[in-house]
Design a protein around this motif. Structure first.
Motif, mmCIF file in Angstrom:
data_model
loop_
_atom_site.group_PDB
_atom_site.id
_atom_site.type_symbol
_atom_site.label_atom_id
_atom_site.label_comp_id
_atom_site.label_asym_id
_atom_site.label_seq_id
_atom_site.Cartn_x
_atom_site.Cartn_y
_atom_site.Cartn_z
ATOM 1 N N SER A 1 25.932 46.174 26.801
ATOM 2 C CA SER A 1 25.889 44.890 27.504
ATOM 3 C C SER A 1 26.146 43.728 26.542
ATOM 4 O O SER A 1 26.889 42.794 26.863
ATOM 5 C CB SER A 1 24.537 44.714 28.194
ATOM 6 O OG SER A 1 24.462 43.497 28.868
ATOM 7 N N ASN B 1 28.860 40.292 25.961
ATOM 8 C CA ASN B 1 28.103 39.050 26.088
ATOM 9 C C ASN B 1 27.353 39.000 27.431
ATOM 10 O O ASN B 1 27.236 37.959 28.048
ATOM 11 C CB ASN B 1 29.023 37.828 25.908
ATOM 12 C CG ASN B 1 28.258 36.581 25.586
ATOM 13 O OD1 ASN B 1 27.161 36.641 25.031
ATOM 14 N ND2 ASN B 1 28.817 35.442 25.949
ATOM 15 N N HIS B 2 26.897 40.165 27.885
ATOM 16 C CA HIS B 2 26.129 40.322 29.121
ATOM 17 C C HIS B 2 26.887 39.804 30.349
ATOM 18 O O HIS B 2 26.278 39.397 31.332
ATOM 19 C CB HIS B 2 24.753 39.646 29.007
ATOM 20 C CG HIS B 2 23.961 40.105 27.831
ATOM 21 N ND1 HIS B 2 23.363 41.336 27.764
ATOM 22 C CD2 HIS B 2 23.693 39.497 26.647
ATOM 23 C CE1 HIS B 2 22.743 41.464 26.598
ATOM 24 N NE2 HIS B 2 22.934 40.367 25.899
ATOM 25 N N ASP B 3 28.214 39.829 30.296
ATOM 26 C CA ASP B 3 29.063 39.378 31.401
ATOM 27 C C ASP B 3 29.317 40.556 32.338
ATOM 28 O O ASP B 3 30.061 41.491 32.009
ATOM 29 C CB ASP B 3 30.384 38.834 30.849
ATOM 30 C CG ASP B 3 31.328 38.330 31.925
ATOM 31 O OD1 ASP B 3 30.977 38.377 33.117
ATOM 32 O OD2 ASP B 3 32.438 37.886 31.562
ATOM 33 N N LYS C 1 31.022 40.857 35.105
ATOM 34 C CA LYS C 1 32.417 41.058 35.516
ATOM 35 C C LYS C 1 33.197 41.800 34.443
ATOM 36 O O LYS C 1 34.000 42.689 34.738
ATOM 37 C CB LYS C 1 33.080 39.720 35.840
ATOM 38 C CG LYS C 1 32.577 39.117 37.130
ATOM 39 C CD LYS C 1 33.314 37.840 37.453
ATOM 40 C CE LYS C 1 32.777 37.255 38.755
ATOM 41 N NZ LYS C 1 33.474 36.039 39.145
ATOM 42 N N ALA C 2 32.973 41.453 33.191
ATOM 43 C CA ALA C 2 33.659 42.126 32.083
ATOM 44 C C ALA C 2 33.189 43.577 31.956
ATOM 45 O O ALA C 2 34.008 44.475 31.709
ATOM 46 C CB ALA C 2 33.417 41.377 30.782
#
Length: 75
Positions: free
Chosen positions: A18, A22-24, A26-27
């Motif tokens: 994660s 960067n805890h995104d 969507k990514a």
């Protein structure tokens, strides 16, 4: 309290993964889809088909307008 080292390792790996995005979410989701596509495994859809549900429940509204109402059978 007992701490399972396998569970701790899974939590650590999940956190590192994660953090690498960067805890995104969507990514992360895009990466998981990419891994799935590159994996070469067949993806199976196990969702119910409306016709099977209707067949056993007698609910004609799930399969469309052309369906016959099977809940009122004449004998």
């Amino acid at each position: 309290m007992y701490q399972d080292e396998i569970v701790e390792e899974i939590h650590r790996i999940r956190e590192e993964y994660s953090r690498s995005f960067n805890h995104d979410l969507k990514a992360i989701f895009a990466d998981l889809q990419k891994q799935q596509a590159e994996g070469g495994r067949e993806v199976v859809n196990l969702s119910r088909k409306p016709s099977l549900t209707t067949r056993w429940s007698g609910r004609a509204r799930d399969i469309g307008e052309d369906a016959k109402d099977t809940s009122r059978r004449s004998t």
